[in-house]
Design a protein around this motif. Sequence first.
Motif, mmCIF file in Angstrom:
data_model
loop_
_atom_site.group_PDB
_atom_site.id
_atom_site.type_symbol
_atom_site.label_atom_id
_atom_site.label_comp_id
_atom_site.label_asym_id
_atom_site.label_seq_id
_atom_site.Cartn_x
_atom_site.Cartn_y
_atom_site.Cartn_z
ATOM 1 N N ALA A 1 -28.593 -50.097 14.433
ATOM 2 C CA ALA A 1 -28.917 -51.431 13.918
ATOM 3 C C ALA A 1 -28.350 -51.649 12.523
ATOM 4 C CB ALA A 1 -30.430 -51.620 13.911
ATOM 5 N N GLY A 2 -28.165 -50.570 11.744
ATOM 6 C CA GLY A 2 -27.576 -50.713 10.418
ATOM 7 C C GLY A 2 -28.462 -51.422 9.414
ATOM 8 N N ARG A 3 -29.759 -51.282 9.578
ATOM 9 C CA ARG A 3 -30.707 -51.899 8.640
ATOM 10 C C ARG A 3 -31.631 -50.831 8.067
ATOM 11 N NH1 ARG A 3 -31.055 -55.502 13.072
ATOM 12 N NH2 ARG A 3 -33.042 -54.563 13.654
ATOM 13 N N ALA A 4 -32.353 -51.195 7.000
ATOM 14 C CA ALA A 4 -33.365 -50.322 6.389
ATOM 15 C C ALA A 4 -32.771 -48.970 5.983
ATOM 16 C CB ALA A 4 -34.547 -50.122 7.350
ATOM 17 N N GLY A 5 -31.542 -48.997 5.453
ATOM 18 C CA GLY A 5 -30.933 -47.772 4.964
ATOM 19 C C GLY A 5 -30.037 -47.067 5.954
ATOM 20 N N TYR A 6 -30.005 -47.515 7.217
ATOM 21 C CA TYR A 6 -29.109 -46.931 8.216
ATOM 22 C C TYR A 6 -27.767 -47.667 8.190
ATOM 23 C CZ TYR A 6 -33.270 -44.597 10.025
ATOM 24 O OH TYR A 6 -34.397 -43.832 10.149
ATOM 25 N N HIS A 7 -26.701 -46.977 8.612
ATOM 26 C CA HIS A 7 -25.357 -47.548 8.527
ATOM 27 C C HIS A 7 -24.613 -47.519 9.856
ATOM 28 C CE1 HIS A 7 -25.823 -47.475 4.154
ATOM 29 N NE2 HIS A 7 -26.257 -46.228 4.280
ATOM 30 N N GLY A 8 -25.300 -47.121 10.921
ATOM 31 C CA GLY A 8 -24.625 -47.024 12.193
ATOM 32 C C GLY A 8 -23.776 -45.770 12.285
ATOM 33 N N TYR A 9 -23.168 -45.569 13.454
ATOM 34 C CA TYR A 9 -22.290 -44.415 13.674
ATOM 35 C C TYR A 9 -20.864 -44.821 13.327
ATOM 36 C CZ TYR A 9 -26.323 -42.484 16.070
ATOM 37 O OH TYR A 9 -27.580 -42.026 16.365
ATOM 38 N N VAL A 10 -20.186 -43.995 12.521
ATOM 39 C CA VAL A 10 -18.872 -44.350 11.996
ATOM 40 C C VAL A 10 -17.876 -43.226 12.262
ATOM 41 C CG1 VAL A 10 -19.943 -45.751 10.179
ATOM 42 C CG2 VAL A 10 -19.313 -43.364 9.703
ATOM 43 N N VAL A 11 -16.605 -43.547 12.033
ATOM 44 C CA VAL A 11 -15.525 -42.571 12.106
ATOM 45 C C VAL A 11 -15.127 -42.223 10.679
ATOM 46 C CG1 VAL A 11 -13.147 -42.152 12.847
ATOM 47 C CG2 VAL A 11 -14.712 -43.472 14.304
ATOM 48 N N LEU A 12 -15.053 -40.931 10.376
ATOM 49 C CA LEU A 12 -14.762 -40.462 9.023
ATOM 50 C C LEU A 12 -13.403 -39.759 8.965
ATOM 51 C CD1 LEU A 12 -18.209 -38.925 7.935
ATOM 52 C CD2 LEU A 12 -17.249 -41.142 7.280
ATOM 53 N N PRO A 13 -12.756 -39.808 7.804
ATOM 54 C CA PRO A 13 -11.505 -39.047 7.650
ATOM 55 C C PRO A 13 -11.765 -37.556 7.833
ATOM 56 C CG PRO A 13 -11.805 -40.623 5.846
ATOM 57 C CD PRO A 13 -13.090 -40.592 6.610
ATOM 58 N N GLY A 14 -10.891 -36.902 8.553
ATOM 59 C CA GLY A 14 -10.986 -35.459 8.718
ATOM 60 C C GLY A 14 -11.773 -34.998 9.919
ATOM 61 N N GLN A 15 -12.496 -35.900 10.604
ATOM 62 C CA GLN A 15 -13.242 -35.429 11.765
ATOM 63 C C GLN A 15 -12.282 -35.085 12.898
ATOM 64 O OE1 GLN A 15 -15.629 -39.122 12.263
ATOM 65 N NE2 GLN A 15 -14.914 -39.133 14.393
ATOM 66 N N GLN A 16 -12.701 -34.153 13.769
ATOM 67 C CA GLN A 16 -11.831 -33.621 14.810
ATOM 68 C C GLN A 16 -12.047 -34.269 16.172
ATOM 69 O OE1 GLN A 16 -9.451 -31.226 13.923
ATOM 70 N NE2 GLN A 16 -10.219 -31.857 11.910
ATOM 71 N N TYR A 17 -13.179 -34.939 16.345
ATOM 72 C CA TYR A 17 -13.518 -35.492 17.647
ATOM 73 C C TYR A 17 -13.921 -36.962 17.488
ATOM 74 C CZ TYR A 17 -13.978 -30.506 18.721
ATOM 75 O OH TYR A 17 -13.751 -29.164 18.864
ATOM 76 N N LEU A 18 -13.727 -37.723 18.568
ATOM 77 C CA LEU A 18 -14.135 -39.131 18.615
ATOM 78 C C LEU A 18 -13.484 -39.932 17.482
ATOM 79 C CD1 LEU A 18 -17.943 -38.601 19.404
ATOM 80 C CD2 LEU A 18 -16.069 -38.995 21.017
ATOM 81 N N LEU A 19 -12.165 -39.827 17.409
ATOM 82 C CA LEU A 19 -11.429 -40.464 16.317
ATOM 83 C C LEU A 19 -11.235 -41.960 16.519
ATOM 84 C CD1 LEU A 19 -8.680 -37.717 15.831
ATOM 85 C CD2 LEU A 19 -10.761 -38.061 14.518
ATOM 86 N N SER A 20 -11.454 -42.445 17.738
ATOM 87 C CA SER A 20 -11.278 -43.876 18.013
ATOM 88 C C SER A 20 -12.226 -44.275 19.135
ATOM 89 C CB SER A 20 -9.832 -44.166 18.420
ATOM 90 O OG SER A 20 -9.562 -43.600 19.699
ATOM 91 N N PRO A 21 -12.452 -45.581 19.305
ATOM 92 C CA PRO A 21 -13.344 -46.007 20.390
ATOM 93 C C PRO A 21 -12.855 -45.619 21.780
ATOM 94 C CG PRO A 21 -13.053 -47.772 18.795
ATOM 95 C CD PRO A 21 -12.072 -46.698 18.425
ATOM 96 N N GLU A 22 -11.547 -45.353 21.910
ATOM 97 C CA GLU A 22 -11.014 -44.995 23.223
ATOM 98 C C GLU A 22 -11.218 -43.519 23.558
ATOM 99 O OE1 GLU A 22 -9.204 -46.651 20.857
ATOM 100 O OE2 GLU A 22 -9.702 -48.600 21.784
ATOM 101 N N GLU A 23 -11.374 -42.688 22.530
ATOM 102 C CA GLU A 23 -11.497 -41.251 22.785
ATOM 103 C C GLU A 23 -12.894 -40.904 23.292
ATOM 104 O OE1 GLU A 23 -11.279 -36.943 20.445
ATOM 105 O OE2 GLU A 23 -10.521 -38.763 19.479
#
Length: 382
Positions: free
Chosen positions: A308-330
């Motif tokens: 939901a990204g409210r009350a201090g939450y930011h949702g699930y994101v993609v970060l630089p350097g991660q090895q898995y789930l680099l894009s919505p298609e993966e």
Amino acid sequence: MRSAPLSFSDRRERRRHQKALDRLRKAIHRMCVRQRDLLSEEARQEAETFEREVASYLTNADSSSATAPVLLERGDKLAAKLFPRKPWGELRENVEIFLVAIAAALAIRAYFLQPFKIPTDSMKPTLYGIQTVARTGPPPSAPVRLLHLLLFGKQYHYLRLSHDAALVDLVPGKFLIEYTDLLFDDGQKQRVWIPAPTLVYKVGLRPGLTFHAGEPVFNFLSVAGDQVLVNKAVYHLRPPRRGEVFVFRTAGIEGIESTLRDHGLDGSLFYIKRCVGVPGDRLQIDPPALRINGSTTPPNAAMARVEAGRAGYHGYVVLPGQQYLLSPEEQVVVPKDGYWAMGDNSPDSQDSRFWGPVPRNDLVGTGLFVYWPLSPRWGWIH
């Protein structure tokens, strides 16, 4: 010929004597059972005779009230004779109780509940790590500081110099707890009971900084990370479920262990994250959502709060350097006996996006309860 009825005070006194005699009889009987192998035949018979006399007195409504004090005195003498008080007996008994309590606590820790300290903010705002808050005014009085420490885990840190000086070095040390020696160019040394990394990375102290007389070298408040109880027994009864907070060891997770080795650290650590994927799940990150098996609906309320990204939450994101789930298609398919771990504070969490699934053998248990400090998060973990 019937005896005269007893007065109210006499009846009350009789009941008091009866209760005392019954307690004494039971105590002597318990001691005889415990020390049966140590007592002589004569001592056992003497104790049994006394027990029968007391039982007869208690069951006979016409027993004389004058008999009770005599039996009580006989019982006290008998107990002292058969079970004499040993030197330092009370101390030994207290030590035994203390050791039994320690053994019970260790057993509970080993098999059922284990305390765990949240080290970082990767689960924020569900769970907090150590917080550092800058302050401007002087700290409160000593009683208030002590109360804040005991209840809320707050520690006030304040240091100022009486004359101008420049910081030359920060020397870490440890005596039960970590401390740092601050060395200044005028030769003075200030020892503060704060870890050096906190002063460097969170407060911003570094060699070369100059401070004027009366100016604070630092003035901040640190708040202890949440202390949680982990249910260690639950995974012996069932596998992890999506959405629950769990603790695991890092042993065998090469992406973590290699980083530790690079920093000169041996052995595994304990991590706490949320289990977002179980064996067979197909996962995709489509910020701010985490798609599980193609579904656009979060599988539970906990993960819905994150998305939901409210009350201090930011949702699930993609970060630089991660090895898995680099894009919505993966997609990633969680392997058998593996679990996908992610922090609720997705923009600031090192998790399975970087080092893959958590092996089943590394699981410790579920995060159960925040027991300290007192805060809005105190209570059951969701």
